[in-house]
Write a protein that holds these residues in place. Structure first.
Motif, PDB file in Angstrom:
ATOM      1  N   THR A 132      50.988  52.700  37.729  1.00 24.06           N
ATOM      2  CA  THR A 132      49.629  52.787  38.249  1.00 24.06           C
ATOM      3  C   THR A 132      48.911  51.437  38.204  1.00 24.06           C
ATOM      4  O   THR A 132      49.178  50.604  37.336  1.00 24.06           O
ATOM      5  N   VAL A 133      47.998  51.275  39.151  1.00 23.59           N
ATOM      6  CA  VAL A 133      47.089  50.123  39.166  1.00 23.59           C
ATOM      7  C   VAL A 133      45.680  50.649  39.464  1.00 23.59           C
ATOM      8  O   VAL A 133      45.524  51.743  40.008  1.00 23.59           O
ATOM      9  N   ALA A 134      44.688  49.868  39.103  1.00 26.22           N
ATOM     10  CA  ALA A 134      43.292  50.215  39.389  1.00 26.22           C
ATOM     11  C   ALA A 134      42.801  49.368  40.556  1.00 26.22           C
ATOM     12  O   ALA A 134      43.409  48.351  40.899  1.00 26.22           O
ATOM     13  N   MET A 135      41.730  49.806  41.184  1.00 22.45           N
ATOM     14  CA  MET A 135      41.102  49.042  42.275  1.00 22.45           C
ATOM     15  C   MET A 135      39.784  48.468  41.769  1.00 22.45           C
ATOM     16  O   MET A 135      38.942  49.209  41.268  1.00 22.45           O
ATOM     17  N   ARG A 136      39.642  47.153  41.901  1.00 22.37           N
ATOM     18  CA  ARG A 136      38.409  46.502  41.461  1.00 22.37           C
ATOM     19  C   ARG A 136      38.011  45.422  42.461  1.00 22.37           C
ATOM     20  O   ARG A 136      38.813  45.011  43.298  1.00 22.37           O
ATOM     21  N   ARG A 137      36.749  44.956  42.325  1.00 20.60           N
ATOM     22  CA  ARG A 137      36.285  43.851  43.154  1.00 20.60           C
ATOM     23  C   ARG A 137      37.207  42.648  43.009  1.00 20.60           C
ATOM     24  O   ARG A 137      37.588  42.296  41.888  1.00 20.60           O
ATOM     25  N   LEU A 138      37.519  42.053  44.140  1.00 18.10           N
ATOM     26  CA  LEU A 138      38.395  40.884  44.139  1.00 18.10           C
ATOM     27  C   LEU A 138      37.713  39.735  43.398  1.00 18.10           C
ATOM     28  O   LEU A 138      36.559  39.396  43.669  1.00 18.10           O
ATOM     29  N   ASP A 139      38.425  39.154  42.459  1.00 16.15           N
ATOM     30  CA  ASP A 139      37.928  38.024  41.682  1.00 16.15           C
ATOM     31  C   ASP A 139      38.670  36.767  42.132  1.00 16.15           C
ATOM     32  O   ASP A 139      39.854  36.612  41.824  1.00 16.15           O
TER      33      ASP A 139
END
Lengths: 275, 86
Positions: free
Chosen positions: A60-67
């Motif tokens: 699994t991976v999470a989705m977050r704002r691109l940094d």
């Protein structure tokens, strides 16, 4: 035992043992029954070592704002190992947030699979059943392969299966708690009633917890913290791999009944033969 | 920025007409030239589109539509990618 290749009964399938014991999830086949998370790993190098040792085929991976300042991507690690990426909706509190996150994940990663996770509060991280069910219905209607993270609630598990989810993922105990499986009876009830794979998700602390999940009849185990936050993640990943395999084999083999008193394992001595 | 600006197309009073508009990209205020698209907003953050998804005011904009989707005053652009988690 040799598999004859015939369309056997469930009992015959179980007799076949581990050689052809595939997990069918969302219409795809997998050899490993250990699904890994990626949260908590101190570095991508440590994560990579742990994933390799775990033998996992889904992570699994999470989705977050691109940094823009971040270097290296967890996706590169997974792709290099040929591991299927399972995006989650971690951090979502409402069905609406989860549906949007799932759609963004599908766009970013090109997969309709989603581990649906809608939490109720940030202290317990327990899943919100109402929002989860609402999101599951909407995502199934939108063509997603939905794997919902839920409490150890047999009634909710059944409703989510009826709603078209590809699996159900009851917790053993709260995320990251390492408290193991607090209600094995409910996990058994979920397994007994389920027509889709049951994946024990959250709460695993050590190898025996993972083995117990499989002995209870779960089809797979999902864990992250138990490995990524272990003193030696690679070693714990290997332990988990063996534990899941051991628990699965024990389930297939069939445990002996519990007895109140002893049952001799050696032949009885003939009367008068001693002394 | 005032509430009255929200959603209205075209140059705003108080900004130089025809030169720039105010949007937020991943929560940060940003000025982009008039006529900027979703693709321009993505380029503020990254030059690679791989593994990236965009929501414009809480609706997904498919990758193939980035260059043809214009931004408006006060639009909210979210640019997401996969990270370690879960």
């Amino acid at each position: 035992m040799t598999n004859t290749g015939s369309t056997g009964t469930e009992e015959e399938d179980r007799d076949a043992g581990a050689a052809d014991d595939t997990l069918v999830l969302g219409g795809e086949k997998f050899t490993s029954r250990l699904i890994m998370g990626t949260g908590g790993a101190p570095s991508l190098e440590v994560l990579d070592e742990a994933l390799a040792a775990s033998g996992t085929e889904i992570t699994t991976v999470a989705m977050r704002r691109l940094d823009p300042s971040s270097r290296g991507s967890v996706l590169d690690v997974l792709r290099a190992r040929g591991i299927k990426v399972l995006p989650n909706t971690a951090g979502c509190y409402t069905a609406g947030e989860a549906v949007l996150t799932a759609r963004l994940a599908r766009e970013a990663l090109g997969t309709p699979w989603v581990k649906l996770e809608v939490i109720s509060d940030d202290r317990t991280l327990l899943p919100d059943p109402i929002e989860t069910f609402d999101a599951a219905e909407r995502l199934v209607a939108d063509g997603f392969v939905v794997l919902p993270y839920i409490g150890d609630d047999p009634a909710l598990a059944r409703r989510l299966e009826q709603a078209g989810c590809a699996a159900v993922m009851p917790l053993g105990s709260p995320i990251g708690s390492g408290l193991g499986i607090r209600n094995p009876h409910n996990i058994e009830l979920i397994v007994e009633a389920a027509g889709v794979p049951v994946i024990l998700d959250a709460g695993i602390g050590t190898a025996s917890d993972a083995a117990l999940a499989m002995e209870l009849g779960c089809d797979a185990v999902l864990l992250a913290s138990a490995v990524t936050r272990a003193r030696r993640p690679g070693l714990m990943a290997a332990a988990m791999k063996h534990a899941v395999t051991a628990g699965r084999l024990a389930r297939l083999a069939g445990r002996i009944p519990r007895r109140r008193y002893a049952e001799a394992s050696s032949p009885a001595i003939a009367a008068g033969a001693h002394v | 920025m005032t509430k009255e600006d929200r959603g209205a197309p075209g140059p705003r009073q108080g900004s130089r007409p025809g030169t720039a508009m105010n949007v937020t990209i991943n929560g940060n205020p940003c000025r982009l030239p008039e006529g900027a698209t979703v693709a321009h907003a993505v380029e503020v953050l990254t030059s690679t589109a791989a593994g990236v998804a965009v929501a414009l005011n809480d609706e997904v904009v498919r990758r193939g539509a980035w260059r043809s989707t214009p931004l408006g005053e006060n639009d909210r652009v979210e640019v997401l990618t996969a990270v370690q988690g879960g």
